[in-house]
Design an enzyme around this catalytic site. Sequence first.
Site, PDB file in Angstrom:
ATOM      1  N   SER A  54       0.815  -1.214   0.000  1.00 47.30           N
ATOM      2  CA  SER A  54       0.000   0.000   0.000  1.00 47.30           C
ATOM      3  C   SER A  54       0.846   1.260   0.000  1.00 47.30           C
ATOM      4  O   SER A  54       0.433   2.288  -0.534  1.00 47.30           O
ATOM      5  CB  SER A  54      -0.940  -0.002   1.208  1.00 47.30           C
ATOM      6  OG  SER A  54      -0.198  -0.093   2.414  1.00 47.30           O
ATOM      7  N   TYR A  55       2.040   1.214   0.610  1.00 51.39           N
ATOM      8  CA  TYR A  55       2.875   2.417   0.639  1.00 51.39           C
ATOM      9  C   TYR A  55       4.321   2.118   0.257  1.00 51.39           C
ATOM     10  O   TYR A  55       5.204   2.928   0.499  1.00 51.39           O
ATOM     11  CB  TYR A  55       2.823   3.072   2.030  1.00 51.39           C
ATOM     12  CG  TYR A  55       3.328   2.208   3.170  1.00 51.39           C
ATOM     13  CD1 TYR A  55       4.678   2.188   3.516  1.00 51.39           C
ATOM     14  CD2 TYR A  55       2.457   1.432   3.918  1.00 51.39           C
ATOM     15  CE1 TYR A  55       5.137   1.413   4.557  1.00 51.39           C
ATOM     16  CE2 TYR A  55       2.903   0.653   4.968  1.00 51.39           C
ATOM     17  CZ  TYR A  55       4.246   0.653   5.283  1.00 51.39           C
ATOM     18  OH  TYR A  55       4.702  -0.129   6.324  1.00 51.39           O
ATOM     19  N   LYS A  73      13.529  -2.034  -0.693  1.00 54.06           N
ATOM     20  CA  LYS A  73      12.178  -1.642  -0.302  1.00 54.06           C
ATOM     21  C   LYS A  73      12.109  -0.123  -0.307  1.00 54.06           C
ATOM     22  O   LYS A  73      12.851   0.544   0.413  1.00 54.06           O
ATOM     23  CB  LYS A  73      11.830  -2.188   1.085  1.00 54.06           C
ATOM     24  CG  LYS A  73      10.385  -1.927   1.497  1.00 54.06           C
ATOM     25  CD  LYS A  73      10.027  -2.687   2.771  1.00 54.06           C
ATOM     26  CE  LYS A  73       8.566  -2.515   3.129  1.00 54.06           C
ATOM     27  NZ  LYS A  73       8.170  -3.316   4.310  1.00 54.06           N
ATOM     28  N   CYS A 124      16.110 -12.493  -2.510  1.00 52.00           N
ATOM     29  CA  CYS A 124      15.827 -13.932  -2.588  1.00 52.00           C
ATOM     30  C   CYS A 124      15.412 -14.267  -4.013  1.00 52.00           C
ATOM     31  O   CYS A 124      14.265 -14.041  -4.410  1.00 52.00           O
ATOM     32  CB  CYS A 124      14.744 -14.309  -1.588  1.00 52.00           C
ATOM     33  SG  CYS A 124      15.296 -14.200   0.125  1.00 52.00           S
ATOM     34  N   ASP A 167       1.928 -11.785  10.209  1.00 52.64           N
ATOM     35  CA  ASP A 167       1.539 -11.824   8.795  1.00 52.64           C
ATOM     36  C   ASP A 167       2.234 -12.979   8.075  1.00 52.64           C
ATOM     37  O   ASP A 167       2.772 -12.812   6.978  1.00 52.64           O
ATOM     38  CB  ASP A 167       1.848 -10.488   8.120  1.00 52.64           C
ATOM     39  CG  ASP A 167       1.020 -10.265   6.849  1.00 52.64           C
ATOM     40  OD1 ASP A 167       0.039 -11.010   6.645  1.00 52.64           O
ATOM     41  OD2 ASP A 167       1.338  -9.353   6.071  1.00 52.64           O
ATOM     42  N   ASP A 185       8.952  -9.449   5.487  1.00 52.80           N
ATOM     43  CA  ASP A 185       7.883  -8.494   5.784  1.00 52.80           C
ATOM     44  C   ASP A 185       7.525  -8.471   7.267  1.00 52.80           C
ATOM     45  O   ASP A 185       6.556  -9.094   7.709  1.00 52.80           O
ATOM     46  CB  ASP A 185       6.638  -8.773   4.955  1.00 52.80           C
ATOM     47  CG  ASP A 185       5.678  -7.576   4.966  1.00 52.80           C
ATOM     48  OD1 ASP A 185       5.877  -6.658   5.792  1.00 52.80           O
ATOM     49  OD2 ASP A 185       4.745  -7.555   4.155  1.00 52.80           O
TER      50      ASP A 185
END
Length: 491
Positions: A54-55, A73, A124, A167, A185
Amino acid sequence: MLAMEKEFDSKLVLQGNSSNGANVSRSKSFSFKAPQENFTSHDFEFGKIYGVGSYSKVVRAKKKETGTVYALKIMDKKFITKENKTAYVKLERIVLDQLEHPGIIKLYFTFQDTSSLYMALESCEGGELFDQITRKGRLSEDEARFYTAEVVDALEYIHSMGLIHRDIKPENLLLTSDGHIKIADFGSVKPMQDSQITVLPNAASDDKACTFVGTAAYVPPEVLNSSPATFGNDLWALGCTLYQMLSGTSPFKDASEWLIFQRIIARDIKFPNHFSEAARDLIDRLLDTEPSRRPGAGSEGYVALKRHPFFNGVDWKNLRSQTPPKLAPDPASQTASPERDDTHGSPWNLTHIGDSLATQNEGHSAPPTSSESSGSITRLASIDSFDSRWQQFLEPGESVLMISAVKKLQKITSKKVQLILTNKPKLIYVDPSKLVVKGNIIWSDNSNDLNVVVTSPSHFKICTPKKVLSFEDAKQRASVWKKAIETLQNR
């Protein structure tokens, strides 16, 4: 927001509370292993996109000076500030810096510019476990056992550090080039009261451990009932993930998040006939509605989980030296030249990053012309026949690049719409019975304005700074929609 990374100084001061609730000040300082560097985006050559959130986006990035490849990232400062995600970003950075385990993604360094924050993560090359499940249809029990054992090994370490990941799912389980699992994440991570991780007072994911985070299909029932988070949350998600490895789909899959939640609360789960007794029993125990009864969460801890019959034959002490399952290759890569460097392929519109990143790439590969881009999208896109009914919704000179009947998913209901992608660029969704426009999405040259997230072969989300729209394509073309939209963005 410009000062965000400055708070990631080489020394941190932590204000803590005692377990009995009395306010106790304590100082703790440590040096970051992953430093904040003075790099800019110009120091890297960018390749394919690994993932979109989302961001943030994660992109393959090669450091020009060293040739080292990272998963970079890239996080939008403006969106982070607007959506109050600052604490999540800080916490992820702090946690990754302090974790050391072969089954956890590594953070190498960070940097920033006027618009973005950057985290250079381990690349990865084997992709996501989700992709392996999709390409193979489902995994064999031996394959699932190998991957699950490596996840268990990494989760045991994470929990021993007093952290809940929150998550765990196939998309967040990455594979090295030789096929070993890495958990990624940590944007939803939750430190427990006795966590061994040092955090800043203002770098916490939330004040209430029962805050809803994670992904709908893997959320445990206690979170839906607003109970505090526990290590059992991750073990429930592990059970869902093992089920998905063996069946090809998540155990509580349904047409909307609301329906998924109802199935989770009711524990409406059906086991395929091909599941072995051991696999069925382990999943059944991991999906116990009482978190403390899940293997790994009780008084015996991970000893009870590791000795389950499903893991018979697993050499827990030498997991990382064992031969992993063979990876199924990306079908798209089969047509590519074996000598091709991904860094020079998959052109990505990076004009939103840094001051003038697009300029630096001019010498590497010329962007496709407008006609070339439109042609490639058209070949991808017109997957349903177009008729004159939809012409009335187009502006003069506007043409359709992709069109299909889909379902627009909401919390409780779903509605059939005609989804139309045009060359404006614009997305329109139309009520096919009333022939009325129900909404449209227009985006600019800034590719952060719109992200497409594929959650299953038939489900995808279109994320904008203002809203997230969920769709279901019954013909399982979610990835085709994603590719068509991103190709148009990169035009």
